[in-house]
Motif scaffolding. Sequence first.
Motif, PDB file in Angstrom:
ATOM      1  N   GLN A  16     -25.596  55.561  28.155  1.00 45.68           N
ATOM      2  CA  GLN A  16     -25.225  54.477  29.059  1.00 45.68           C
ATOM      3  C   GLN A  16     -25.821  53.183  28.522  1.00 45.68           C
ATOM      4  O   GLN A  16     -26.899  53.186  27.919  1.00 45.68           O
ATOM      5  CB  GLN A  16     -25.773  54.732  30.466  1.00 45.68           C
ATOM      6  N   SER A  17     -25.140  52.079  28.746  1.00 46.03           N
ATOM      7  CA  SER A  17     -25.670  50.804  28.283  1.00 46.03           C
ATOM      8  C   SER A  17     -25.296  49.686  29.249  1.00 46.03           C
ATOM      9  O   SER A  17     -24.291  49.771  29.952  1.00 46.03           O
ATOM     10  CB  SER A  17     -25.154  50.484  26.880  1.00 46.03           C
ATOM     11  N   LYS A  18     -26.140  48.656  29.258  1.00 42.08           N
ATOM     12  CA  LYS A  18     -25.912  47.482  30.102  1.00 42.08           C
ATOM     13  C   LYS A  18     -26.382  46.246  29.357  1.00 42.08           C
ATOM     14  O   LYS A  18     -27.347  46.297  28.576  1.00 42.08           O
ATOM     15  CB  LYS A  18     -26.681  47.602  31.427  1.00 42.08           C
ATOM     16  N   ASN A  19     -25.713  45.130  29.619  1.00 40.93           N
ATOM     17  CA  ASN A  19     -26.166  43.837  29.105  1.00 40.93           C
ATOM     18  C   ASN A  19     -26.456  42.960  30.309  1.00 40.93           C
ATOM     19  O   ASN A  19     -25.564  42.676  31.111  1.00 40.93           O
ATOM     20  CB  ASN A  19     -25.107  43.195  28.204  1.00 40.93           C
ATOM     21  N   ILE A  20     -27.713  42.524  30.430  1.00 37.46           N
ATOM     22  CA  ILE A  20     -28.135  41.708  31.562  1.00 37.46           C
ATOM     23  C   ILE A  20     -28.923  40.510  31.036  1.00 37.46           C
ATOM     24  O   ILE A  20     -29.904  40.680  30.304  1.00 37.46           O
ATOM     25  CB  ILE A  20     -29.009  42.522  32.547  1.00 37.46           C
ATOM     26  N   ASN A  21     -28.462  39.321  31.392  1.00 40.29           N
ATOM     27  CA  ASN A  21     -29.161  38.095  31.016  1.00 40.29           C
ATOM     28  C   ASN A  21     -29.388  38.004  29.505  1.00 40.29           C
ATOM     29  O   ASN A  21     -30.423  37.514  29.042  1.00 40.29           O
ATOM     30  CB  ASN A  21     -30.507  38.013  31.758  1.00 40.29           C
ATOM     31  N   GLY A  22     -28.434  38.513  28.728  1.00 41.90           N
ATOM     32  CA  GLY A  22     -28.542  38.445  27.269  1.00 41.90           C
ATOM     33  C   GLY A  22     -29.314  39.579  26.635  1.00 41.90           C
ATOM     34  O   GLY A  22     -29.424  39.662  25.410  1.00 41.90           O
ATOM     35  N   TYR A  23     -29.858  40.482  27.453  1.00 39.46           N
ATOM     36  CA  TYR A  23     -30.606  41.632  26.941  1.00 39.46           C
ATOM     37  C   TYR A  23     -29.741  42.890  27.003  1.00 39.46           C
ATOM     38  O   TYR A  23     -29.027  43.117  27.982  1.00 39.46           O
ATOM     39  CB  TYR A  23     -31.879  41.860  27.762  1.00 39.46           C
TER      40      TYR A  23
END
Length: 204
Positions: free
Chosen positions: A44-51
Amino acid sequence: MSANAGISLLIITVLCFFSCSTKSFNTKEEMWGYLKNKDNGYLQSKNINGYDFSLIYKPTDLLVEQELGEDRSKQKIKELRDKYKNQIYFTLSMSRNNKELLSTTPKNRQEFGAMVNQLAFGMREKVHVFTQQKDTLELLDYNYPRMYGMSQSTTMLFVYPRDESYLKEETLNFTIQDLGTYTGEVKFKIETDKIKKEPNLKLN
């Protein structure tokens, strides 16, 4: 039962057999390819606030393969599987612009030192796994290898007990509190079915 109904039942049974059976691979490269395909539910992956955050479940046999030397006897394989089978393992990777957190997040030497200390010694307070009933799993250990800016991400291995009581639930929650990245709490849902039917390697 009609002929059509019988054929439908047979098709369902065959599909269930292939979807429910444990996957087995000849090499660790084949297994990693399967694990990294998001359609299979292990990554699973997520991109939050550029991270970028990614979480992947690491099956027992990958740890066994990692420790196996020239002795690949059935006895040695069983010994190592017994060593690792009572725990579950998650690899958490965090990055920004394909760089480690330490290369992108701290604004000064003081913040750098604080983040090093947090990653090396303080992740027990930042990372949590808990059930749908809010029961928290005990973190047995975690590993943070310092890569000194040579890696594209900050990658850590987290180890928890394998307990059939919580594996009866449909999902587990894996959360990462804010590490100074201004991302807030990052949360992943883990299907326990993926753990119970984890793939294995043909080791001998």
